[in-house]
Design an enzyme around this catalytic site. Sequence first.
Site, PDB file in Angstrom:
ATOM      1  N   ASP A  46      -4.731  -5.901  12.815  1.00  0.00           N
ATOM      2  CA  ASP A  46      -3.568  -6.399  12.066  1.00  0.00           C
ATOM      3  C   ASP A  46      -2.373  -6.524  13.003  1.00  0.00           C
ATOM      4  O   ASP A  46      -1.253  -6.190  12.638  1.00  0.00           O
ATOM      5  CB  ASP A  46      -3.239  -5.473  10.888  1.00  0.00           C
ATOM      6  CG  ASP A  46      -2.251  -6.112   9.903  1.00  0.00           C
ATOM      7  OD1 ASP A  46      -2.206  -7.362   9.820  1.00  0.00           O
ATOM      8  OD2 ASP A  46      -1.516  -5.370   9.235  1.00  0.00           O
ATOM      9  N   MET A  75       0.803  -1.227   0.000  1.00  0.00           N
ATOM     10  CA  MET A  75       0.000   0.000   0.000  1.00  0.00           C
ATOM     11  C   MET A  75       0.829   1.268   0.000  1.00  0.00           C
ATOM     12  O   MET A  75       0.301   2.334  -0.271  1.00  0.00           O
ATOM     13  CB  MET A  75      -0.945   0.000   1.198  1.00  0.00           C
ATOM     14  CG  MET A  75      -1.889  -1.171   1.135  1.00  0.00           C
ATOM     15  SD  MET A  75      -3.514  -0.968   1.832  1.00  0.00           S
ATOM     16  CE  MET A  75      -4.027   0.646   1.556  1.00  0.00           C
TER      17      MET A  75
END
Length: 166
Positions: free
Chosen positions: A134, A20
């Site tokens: 996460d 990302m």
Amino acid sequence: MNLERIGPYRIIRLLGKGGMGAVYEGLHEAIERRVAIKVLHADLARRADIATRFFNEARAVNRIDHPGLVQVSDYGQLPDGMAYIVMEFLKGETLGQRLKRVNGRLPAIDVIRLGRQMGSALAAAHDKEIVHRDLKPDNIMIVPNADVPGGELIKILDFGIAKVAE
């Protein structure tokens, strides 16, 4: 991507990159402050849902305000669409790096000490109705700090996909 500057920050070097975006070491030259700057890939920053999720990280961390979380001081979007978050620069190693270095076997006292710090930081997040989503060894930094038992402090990173209750 070859960056030289982001706002008032001179880019020193690439610290890491992923699917990302990337994280750079930066320097605010006027006040001589080193920072970490997370940059979202420009093509992703143009997508409103992804940019919102990216900036959610800055809001989530600052909403929690706990010493066990990386501190975020600024965020923004450049005219070309590139989105960025400015964070404290941490000197240390990730829990993942530590585990590799010790062949996956941390002494029990370290597991207890570091685990207690992680629990405190996550409890503070949960008190604000924020769930990390996460949490993994590479998202936990271990930094030297003479003021805490054991001389090390954990810093939880990457609240980018955190779930924030409305």
